[in-house]
Design a protein around this motif. Sequence first.
Motif, short mmCIF file in Angstrom:
data_model
loop_
_atom_site.label_atom_id
_atom_site.label_comp_id
_atom_site.label_asym_id
_atom_site.label_seq_id
_atom_site.Cartn_x
_atom_site.Cartn_y
_atom_site.Cartn_z
N SER A 101 0.83 -1.21 0.00
CA SER A 101 0.00 0.00 0.00
C SER A 101 0.86 1.26 0.00
O SER A 101 0.54 2.25 -0.66
N VAL A 102 1.95 1.23 0.74
CA VAL A 102 2.87 2.36 0.76
C VAL A 102 3.45 2.59 -0.64
O VAL A 102 3.57 3.74 -1.11
N GLU A 103 3.79 1.50 -1.33
CA GLU A 103 4.32 1.61 -2.68
C GLU A 103 3.27 2.19 -3.63
O GLU A 103 3.58 3.02 -4.50
N THR A 104 2.01 1.78 -3.48
CA THR A 104 0.93 2.30 -4.31
C THR A 104 0.77 3.80 -4.12
O THR A 104 0.67 4.56 -5.09
N LEU A 105 0.76 4.25 -2.87
CA LEU A 105 0.65 5.69 -2.60
C LEU A 105 1.86 6.44 -3.14
O LEU A 105 1.74 7.56 -3.65
N ALA A 106 3.04 5.83 -3.04
CA ALA A 106 4.26 6.47 -3.55
C ALA A 106 4.21 6.65 -5.06
O ALA A 106 4.76 7.61 -5.60
N THR A 107 3.55 5.71 -5.76
CA THR A 107 3.40 5.84 -7.21
C THR A 107 2.61 7.09 -7.56
O THR A 107 2.97 7.84 -8.48
N PHE A 108 1.54 7.36 -6.81
CA PHE A 108 0.74 8.55 -7.09
C PHE A 108 1.48 9.83 -6.70
O PHE A 108 1.33 10.87 -7.35
N ASP A 109 2.29 9.75 -5.65
CA ASP A 109 3.13 10.90 -5.31
C ASP A 109 4.12 11.20 -6.43
O ASP A 109 4.41 12.37 -6.73
N MET A 110 4.65 10.15 -7.03
CA MET A 110 5.56 10.32 -8.16
C MET A 110 4.87 10.98 -9.35
O MET A 110 5.45 11.83 -10.03
N LEU A 111 3.60 10.61 -9.59
CA LEU A 111 2.83 11.23 -10.66
C LEU A 111 2.72 12.73 -10.44
O LEU A 111 2.85 13.53 -11.37
N ARG A 112 2.47 13.12 -9.19
CA ARG A 112 2.35 14.55 -8.87
C ARG A 112 3.67 15.26 -9.06
O ARG A 112 3.72 16.35 -9.64
N GLU A 113 4.76 14.65 -8.60
CA GLU A 113 6.07 15.30 -8.65
C GLU A 113 6.57 15.46 -10.10
O GLU A 113 7.16 16.48 -10.45
N MET A 114 6.35 14.44 -10.93
CA MET A 114 6.85 14.50 -12.30
C MET A 114 5.92 15.28 -13.22
O MET A 114 6.36 15.76 -14.27
N GLY A 115 4.65 15.41 -12.83
CA GLY A 115 3.70 16.13 -13.68
C GLY A 115 2.97 15.19 -14.62
O GLY A 115 3.59 14.33 -15.25
N SER A 116 1.67 15.36 -14.71
CA SER A 116 0.87 14.43 -15.50
C SER A 116 1.18 14.52 -16.99
O SER A 116 0.87 13.59 -17.74
N GLU A 117 1.80 15.62 -17.44
CA GLU A 117 2.12 15.72 -18.86
C GLU A 117 3.19 14.71 -19.28
O GLU A 117 3.39 14.48 -20.47
N SER A 118 3.87 14.10 -18.32
CA SER A 118 4.88 13.09 -18.64
C SER A 118 4.28 11.71 -18.87
O SER A 118 5.00 10.79 -19.24
N PHE A 119 2.97 11.58 -18.64
CA PHE A 119 2.34 10.27 -18.70
C PHE A 119 1.16 10.26 -19.65
O PHE A 119 0.48 11.27 -19.84
N GLY A 120 0.93 9.10 -20.26
CA GLY A 120 -0.17 8.96 -21.19
C GLY A 120 -1.45 8.55 -20.52
O GLY A 120 -2.45 9.28 -20.52
N SER A 121 -1.46 7.37 -19.90
CA SER A 121 -2.65 6.83 -19.26
C SER A 121 -2.26 6.05 -18.01
O SER A 121 -1.11 5.62 -17.87
N TYR A 122 -3.24 5.88 -17.13
CA TYR A 122 -3.07 4.99 -15.98
C TYR A 122 -3.94 3.77 -16.27
O TYR A 122 -5.16 3.82 -16.20
N VAL A 123 -3.30 2.66 -16.62
CA VAL A 123 -4.01 1.44 -17.02
C VAL A 123 -4.25 0.57 -15.80
O VAL A 123 -3.33 0.27 -15.04
N ILE A 124 -5.51 0.17 -15.61
CA ILE A 124 -5.88 -0.70 -14.48
C ILE A 124 -6.05 -2.11 -15.02
O ILE A 124 -7.05 -2.42 -15.68
N SER A 125 -5.09 -2.97 -14.77
CA SER A 125 -5.23 -4.36 -15.20
C SER A 125 -6.22 -5.08 -14.29
O SER A 125 -6.42 -4.71 -13.14
N MET A 126 -6.84 -6.12 -14.84
CA MET A 126 -7.86 -6.90 -14.14
C MET A 126 -8.99 -6.02 -13.61
O MET A 126 -9.47 -6.20 -12.49
N ALA A 127 -9.41 -5.04 -14.42
CA ALA A 127 -10.55 -4.19 -14.03
C ALA A 127 -11.82 -5.01 -14.14
O ALA A 127 -12.06 -5.67 -15.17
N THR A 128 -12.63 -4.96 -13.11
CA THR A 128 -13.85 -5.78 -13.08
C THR A 128 -15.11 -4.98 -12.80
O THR A 128 -16.20 -5.46 -13.06
N ALA A 129 -14.99 -3.76 -12.24
CA ALA A 129 -16.16 -3.02 -11.79
C ALA A 129 -15.90 -1.52 -11.87
O ALA A 129 -14.75 -1.08 -11.93
#
Length: 374
Positions: A101-129
């Motif tokens: 869970s700490v790693e998951t939250l750190a990933t989103f912190d990284m998104l904020r720090e680097m800026g969303s313009e550096s990323f294309g999409s956030y893909v959710i594998s095994m999406a069910t709902a």
Amino acid sequence: QLYEPLLLCYESLCECGEGLLAEGLLLDCLRRLECFGLQLLRLDIRQESGRHAQCLDAVTKSLGLGSYLEWSEEEKMRFLTAELESVRPLVPRGFNADPESVETLATFDMLREMGSESFGSYVISMATAPSDVLAVELLQKEAGVHPPVPVVPLFETKADLEQAPATMAALYAHSWYRARIQGAQEVMVGYSDSSKDAGRLCSVWELYKCQERLSALSAAEGVALTYFHGRGGSVGRGGGPQALALKSQPLGTLGTGFRVTVQGEVIDREFGLPRVAQASLEEYTAAVLAARCTAPDAIPEPFRKAMERLSERSCAHYRALVYGTPAFADYFDDITPGGVLGEMNLGSRPSKRRAGGVTALRAIPWIFAWSQNR
């Protein structure tokens, strides 16, 4: 911060009669910045839906709200909607949880720090709902990612492909989410996992039907839908001639373009040399133009009924062998190099999602193991 000062220099040189100097390296630099930005190429983020649910479960337990994982889909949606519309933060300061869970939250912190313009999409594998999508939206909000990265559900198994239209219909009907997407949605469909889950024939038929239904739903809702095809190189991963694959797409699925993965085992073959890369891109472009200009014939009803029967029977036989035969996992381990492939430093992810047999094995090493065995 970089483009505007350089543009000012360019305009100043032109006004001072130094157009020859302005039209040289400076203009080249401005064009590169306009096309590629500072990041050159946007990257996608990909994470399994269960990791987001696990993270939110740790948060709700720490706040005394109960176990997120034990809530029904309706309860999850009510909670997520309330938190997305709330102005107060959800995750407390100094929040401590399990390492994942700490790693998951750190990933989103990284998104904020680097800026969303550096990323294309956030893909959710095994999406069910629908809650799987809103969970990522909430975690982006909590991390302060602004503007948020587009969230792309990945439907992979037979059940998920069948459920995908209902999932997207619920999201389109959600007022907060509808305002968030601004009339544009991207959906990823998985070829490897659906093939591993239900067999090759059932997989391709379910993918076809899923795209038909999603396209009809999105058109009715006024949403521009773009498909992201998670293809591989081998036939079991949706591989084959890309031109034929594009021409065989259901009617209306290429209207807004498409995205496709070019996997590591074939990327050199299609893009290894400049001339080869140009030819591959021309092939993609020609196939898309042909598919959009010449609509495919409607599938006759007898053909649909025959495909349904073949799909159901092939899936039943496949699952009886792979998942219903007690000794099959041992047989697979003994005759294929699957275990060796899992120990090699080849993939971007572990070969298994968790401890277990064939069910826990990811689709890519599953396909690779059979390919090597052949």
